[in-house]
Design an enzyme around this catalytic site. Structure first.
Site, PDB file in Angstrom:
ATOM      1  N   SER A   1     -43.713  -6.423 -37.850  1.00 46.11           N
ATOM      2  CA  SER A   1     -42.822  -5.273 -38.037  1.00 46.11           C
ATOM      3  C   SER A   1     -41.605  -5.408 -37.135  1.00 46.11           C
ATOM      4  O   SER A   1     -41.556  -6.252 -36.240  1.00 46.11           O
ATOM      5  CB  SER A   1     -43.565  -3.987 -37.689  1.00 46.11           C
ATOM      6  OG  SER A   1     -43.742  -3.921 -36.289  1.00 46.11           O
ATOM      7  N   LYS A   2     -40.645  -4.544 -37.402  1.00 47.76           N
ATOM      8  CA  LYS A   2     -39.427  -4.515 -36.602  1.00 47.76           C
ATOM      9  C   LYS A   2     -39.781  -4.273 -35.131  1.00 47.76           C
ATOM     10  O   LYS A   2     -39.173  -4.838 -34.237  1.00 47.76           O
ATOM     11  CB  LYS A   2     -38.551  -3.393 -37.157  1.00 47.76           C
ATOM     12  CG  LYS A   2     -37.243  -3.239 -36.480  1.00 47.76           C
ATOM     13  CD  LYS A   2     -36.367  -2.226 -37.189  1.00 47.76           C
ATOM     14  CE  LYS A   2     -35.328  -1.706 -36.232  1.00 47.76           C
ATOM     15  NZ  LYS A   2     -35.062  -0.313 -36.278  1.00 47.76           N
TER      16      LYS A   2
END
Ligand code: GLU
Length: 506
Positions: free
Chosen positions: A262-263
């Site tokens: 994920s970011k």
């Protein structure tokens, strides 16, 4: 021979392209080019609520930077455009109506509130609400309305959706080029919304209609779309169309191997997850990665050549890529490996091609230094690139080529700077100052000769000399550094260090 292979990358412009999306684009591109086929960019922007200004331009710029050019798409029209779904909105209604006419779809009028109510009620009994055979005849839809009642509700403008009607009690066998056969019980599927009364199709309908109209032969996309496969294949059947072949790429996993990348992982561990910077998130380009390095490491995320080879040019990837060698299980993302690839490609680049960016890095690091000639930058980079994985790293490590050290590494001073050091360096300076030709070779010969004649050891002279020129105990061969700095600068750095560090240290 014209190839029938036509693939598409179909991002929704809802924000920056995640690195997983870039990999999807890359695999589509490699597959298309290998087969002499066509790579299409289709912008899936039917969901106006999620539309983000600038996202499409970002996607195009990212593909361009990485060297993944599309053959047909926005601004590069082919025969099957337009390539933005928002410009195709008039196409879809007729297809939704076709499904209504053949009984594959039905109007439903349930309000969001009533659906929410059903969902909650199911949840309270520990069940999941699925809009399907099980309950569709108890809900507010055309299946329970007479045709007059239906017409009057439509005529009075009641908001509706058009839902797909799953056949009951069937087992579908779906084929995926990576995953093989997948069996699905239709009783477990929900009657997905295909069209809404605002005149817009949902992703499912628009996606299938467009893939068909654009003559897509292979759908290569991320694993997150696997749950939609049954509906998509069934829609082809419902329309009486030949479906494309499907391949669902494995997820990209966190560096720990647990869970989807994920970011936030990038933010936490300090690596980019976007190709280009987006708002406050730094992209691969801005972090100093070379596009060929990013391309290579992305290719290895889920695909392997079946050999030990890890370094591939784009041409080699096109030649060797195959969907059969794409793995089913998630691909672990390894930021260290990314650096390794970048290090390799930084070394592989012709030095000239790096100069403009090196100059940029330099003006960022030392805005007031210079000006420096290309020939100088070229030689500096030639000396320091070997140890760097990024140009900015080379620039920081080679800072002393562009300005005299402002400070001297404390530990090194403690260790190397003796009361006799200033006199010794003064003598070295005198030896150097009389040289007519100030090459590294000449300087080396002269200094070594003086060391031998003075009965000193190298270790008493060379380390302090490095300290005064570089500011720390690092860098390439000291006489190479001297040659580049030139006689004047070399002498002035020796003088300056003697003045700053004096005779009392050590
Ligand atoms: N618009 C979808 C996405 O954002 C496309 C999925 C597909 O390739 O079918 O990823």
């Amino acid at each position: 021979m014209e190839s029938n292979v036509r693939v598409r990358f179909a991002p929704s412009p809802t924000g920056p392209l995640h690195i997983g999306g870039v990999r999807t684009a890359l695999f589509n591109y490699l597959f298309a080019k290998q087969h002499g086929g066509t790579f299409i960019l289709r912008v899936e922007d039917t969901d106006q609520n999620r539309f983000v200004e600038g996202a499409e331009a970002y996607i195009i710029e990212a593909l361009d930077w990485l060297g993944i050019p599309y053959d047909e798409g926005p601004e590069r029209p082919g025969t099957k455009g337009p390539y933005r779904q928002s410009e195709r909105r008039d196409i879809y209604r007729a297809y939704a109506e076709k499904l209504l006419a053949t009984g594959w779809a039905y109007y439903a009028f349930d309000t969001p509130e009533s659906l929410e109510h059903h969902r909650k009620e199911h949840e309270s009994k520990g069940k999941t609400f699925i809009y399907n055979w099980h309950n569709r005849e108890k809900l507010d839809n055309a299946l329970t309305l007479s045709s007059e009642a239906l017409q009057s509700r439509l005529a009075q403008g009641d908001p509706y959706v058009i839902r797909f009607k799953w056949p009951v009690d069937q087992v579908l066998v779906l084929e995926d080029l990576i995953r093989g056969s997948i069996r699905i019980d239709t009783n477990l599927l929900d009657d997905k919304v295909l069209f809404k009364s605002d005149g817009m199709p949902t992703y499912h309908l628009a996606n299938i209609v467009d893939d068909h109209l654009m003559a897509i032969s292979h759908v290569i996309r991320g694993e997150e779309w696997l749950p939609s496969l049954a509906l998509h294949v069934q829609l082809y059947k419902a329309f009486g169309w030949e479906p494309p072949q499907f391949a669902h790429l494995p997820l990209i996993l966190k560096p720990t191997g647990k869970g989807k990348l994920s970011k936030r992982d990038g933010e936490k561990l300090g690596f980019p997850v976007f190709p280009l910077s987006w708002k406050e998130s730094q992209g691969y380009r801005e972090a100093g990665f070379l596009p060929e390095a990013v391309l290579n490491f992305l290719a290895m995320l889920g695909w392997n050549p079946g050999t030990e080879q890890e370094l591939f040019s784009k041409e080699e990837l096109i030649a060797q890529f195959s969907l059969e060698r794409v793995q089913k299980s998630g691909a672990r993302f390894d930021p260290e490996k990314n650096k390794w690839f970048n290090h390799h490609y930084l070394q592989a680049r012709p030095l000239e091609s790096l100069l403009p960016e090196f100059r940029q890095e330099l003006s960022r690091l030392l805005p007031d230094a210079g000006p420096f000639e290309d020939a100088y930058l070229h030689r500096v980079l030639g000396l320091i690139r070997e140890r760097a994985s990024f140009l900015w790293e080379a620039c920081e490590a080679g800072r002393y080529f562009f300005e005299a050290p402002a400070t001297y590494d404390e530990k090194a001073v403690k260790k190397q700077w003796k009361p006799e050091t200033p006199d010794r360096l003064q003598a070295v300076a005198e030896v150097l100052s009389v040289l007519d030709e100030f090459s590294g070779e000449r300087a080396e010969a002269a200094v070594k000769e003086w060391i031998a004649a003075s009965g000193l050891g190298f270790g008493q002279v060379m380390p302090p000399l490095r300290l005064v020129l570089v500011g720390a105990m690092q860098g390439p061969h000291i006489f190479d550094i001297m040659e580049l700095l030139g006689k004047g600068e070399t002498l002035s750095r020796i003088e300056r260090a003697i003045a700053v560090l004096g005779t009392t240290q050590g």
